[in-house]
Write a protein that holds these residues in place. Structure first.
Motif, PDB file in Angstrom:
ATOM      1  N   GLY A 127       0.829  -1.199   0.000  1.00 21.55           N
ATOM      2  CA  GLY A 127       0.000   0.000   0.000  1.00 21.55           C
ATOM      3  C   GLY A 127       0.862   1.247   0.000  1.00 21.55           C
ATOM      4  O   GLY A 127       2.096   1.180   0.030  1.00 21.55           O
ATOM      5  N   ARG A 128       0.202   2.393  -0.019  1.00 19.09           N
ATOM      6  CA  ARG A 128       0.868   3.692  -0.020  1.00 19.09           C
ATOM      7  C   ARG A 128       0.355   4.493   1.176  1.00 19.09           C
ATOM      8  O   ARG A 128      -0.846   4.765   1.277  1.00 19.09           O
ATOM      9  CB  ARG A 128       0.599   4.435  -1.339  1.00 19.09           C
ATOM     10  N   TYR A 129       1.278   4.887   2.033  1.00 17.74           N
ATOM     11  CA  TYR A 129       0.930   5.594   3.260  1.00 17.74           C
ATOM     12  C   TYR A 129       1.194   7.083   3.101  1.00 17.74           C
ATOM     13  O   TYR A 129       2.298   7.496   2.772  1.00 17.74           O
ATOM     14  CB  TYR A 129       1.746   5.030   4.420  1.00 17.74           C
ATOM     15  N   ASP A 130       0.144   7.886   3.316  1.00 20.16           N
ATOM     16  CA  ASP A 130       0.260   9.341   3.279  1.00 20.16           C
ATOM     17  C   ASP A 130       0.456   9.819   4.717  1.00 20.16           C
ATOM     18  O   ASP A 130      -0.470   9.783   5.526  1.00 20.16           O
ATOM     19  CB  ASP A 130      -1.003   9.968   2.671  1.00 20.16           C
ATOM     20  N   ARG A 135      -3.538   8.295   5.917  1.00 14.10           N
ATOM     21  CA  ARG A 135      -4.341   7.343   5.162  1.00 14.10           C
ATOM     22  C   ARG A 135      -3.435   6.354   4.441  1.00 14.10           C
ATOM     23  O   ARG A 135      -2.340   6.707   4.014  1.00 14.10           O
ATOM     24  CB  ARG A 135      -5.220   8.069   4.135  1.00 14.10           C
ATOM     25  N   ALA A 137      -3.564   3.750   1.220  1.00 10.95           N
ATOM     26  CA  ALA A 137      -4.233   3.234   0.023  1.00 10.95           C
ATOM     27  C   ALA A 137      -3.660   1.849  -0.262  1.00 10.95           C
ATOM     28  O   ALA A 137      -2.486   1.712  -0.592  1.00 10.95           O
ATOM     29  CB  ALA A 137      -4.014   4.167  -1.162  1.00 10.95           C
ATOM     30  N   ASP A 139      -3.395  -1.828  -2.132  1.00 11.13           N
ATOM     31  CA  ASP A 139      -3.585  -2.578  -3.372  1.00 11.13           C
ATOM     32  C   ASP A 139      -3.655  -4.061  -3.027  1.00 11.13           C
ATOM     33  O   ASP A 139      -2.706  -4.607  -2.458  1.00 11.13           O
ATOM     34  CB  ASP A 139      -2.429  -2.322  -4.343  1.00 11.13           C
ATOM     35  N   ASP A 156      -8.397  -3.652  -2.263  1.00 12.79           N
ATOM     36  CA  ASP A 156      -8.288  -2.360  -2.955  1.00 12.79           C
ATOM     37  C   ASP A 156      -9.087  -1.279  -2.235  1.00 12.79           C
ATOM     38  O   ASP A 156     -10.050  -0.719  -2.765  1.00 12.79           O
ATOM     39  CB  ASP A 156      -8.774  -2.485  -4.401  1.00 12.79           C
ATOM     40  N   THR A 158      -9.032   2.132   0.860  1.00 15.39           N
ATOM     41  CA  THR A 158      -8.279   3.177   1.546  1.00 15.39           C
ATOM     42  C   THR A 158      -8.714   3.205   3.007  1.00 15.39           C
ATOM     43  O   THR A 158      -9.905   3.271   3.300  1.00 15.39           O
ATOM     44  CB  THR A 158      -8.523   4.550   0.910  1.00 15.39           C
ATOM     45  N   ASP A 160      -8.498   5.149   6.618  1.00 13.97           N
ATOM     46  CA  ASP A 160      -8.184   6.392   7.321  1.00 13.97           C
ATOM     47  C   ASP A 160      -7.896   6.038   8.771  1.00 13.97           C
ATOM     48  O   ASP A 160      -8.802   5.683   9.530  1.00 13.97           O
ATOM     49  CB  ASP A 160      -9.368   7.370   7.219  1.00 13.97           C
ATOM     50  N   GLN A 167     -12.655   2.834   2.998  1.00 10.56           N
ATOM     51  CA  GLN A 167     -13.413   3.237   1.813  1.00 10.56           C
ATOM     52  C   GLN A 167     -12.873   2.525   0.578  1.00 10.56           C
ATOM     53  O   GLN A 167     -11.660   2.412   0.389  1.00 10.56           O
ATOM     54  CB  GLN A 167     -13.307   4.754   1.610  1.00 10.56           C
TER      55      GLN A 167
END
Length: 213
Positions: A127-130, A135, A137, A139, A156, A158, A160, A167
């Protein structure tokens, strides 16, 4: 001729052609270039065969403007949700394009989330961590397990970490303790254990699971 040779000083005899000095110079003229070549080859090849770790100290101000990618092994990120409860995000590896980029690519990630009724665990392959919005995202498959035995499996999506909400805006399939579900999109409240489906929503109840609960 014999008298002339006898008249030479020891230094002159040492430097004369055919003397030991002359032979030494001839040998060194061959050996030294070879030794220099071997040394140069060693210095060039040594970094390729080095297996040790290199320790160094980075200047924080310089790291902030660096453009090189930064890769970490066994990365750990910590934060708090909107109610001040802690969460921990672990990853087998993390890749960040630069220190100015808040997005981190994670592999083998696991998030430990503190809930009202105890800790919950969320797992995913990548995944991708902001780091700014807290959050993730994800995969691929997502597995959520709560302390009371509640389980949610989907893909797949996201997550929070501040609001404890999940979501998915694409076609989703998943499973909850009551049975399996599918829909065009999904919104789940991990704290309240609710799932809202939109678009071609379907829920297949498992009577045995529903009765056990």
């Amino acid at each position: 001729m014999t008298d002339a040779r006898r008249a030479r000083t020891p230094r002159q005899r040492w430097a004369a052609p055919g003397s030991s000095h002359d032979r030494l110079v001839a040998i060194l003229s061959v050996v030294l270039p070879m030794a220099i070549g071997v040394l140069a080859a060693f210095l060039i090849m040594a970094p390729l065969f080095s297996s040790g770790d290199v320790s160094f100290v980075l200047n924080k101000d310089k790291v902030e403007v660096a453009k090189e990618r930064m890769k970490l092994q066994s990365a750990v990120y910590r934060g708090e949700d909107s109610k001040g409860r802690p969460f921990t995000l672990n990853a087998g590896s993390a890749l960040q394009k630069s220190s100015a980029e808040p997005i981190v690519d994670l592999n083998s990630l696991a998030a430990r989330i503190e809930m009202t009724d105890g800790p919950a665990l969320l797992r995913a392959n990548q995944g991708r961590y902001d780091m700014d919005s807290e959050r993730v995202a994800i995969d691929g498959p997502v597995r959520f397990r709560a302390a009371d035995g509640y389980a949610l499996d989907t893909s797949d999506a996201t997550v929070d970490l501040r609001t404890r909400r999940l979501q998915a805006n694409r076609r989703v399939t998943g499973r909850v303790p009551q049975g399996s579900f599918s829909g065009d999109s999904m919104a789940a409240d991990l704290e309240q254990r609710t799932v809202r489906l939109e678009g071609n929503a379907r829920l297949r109840i498992d009577p045995n699971s529903a009765n056990r609960r």
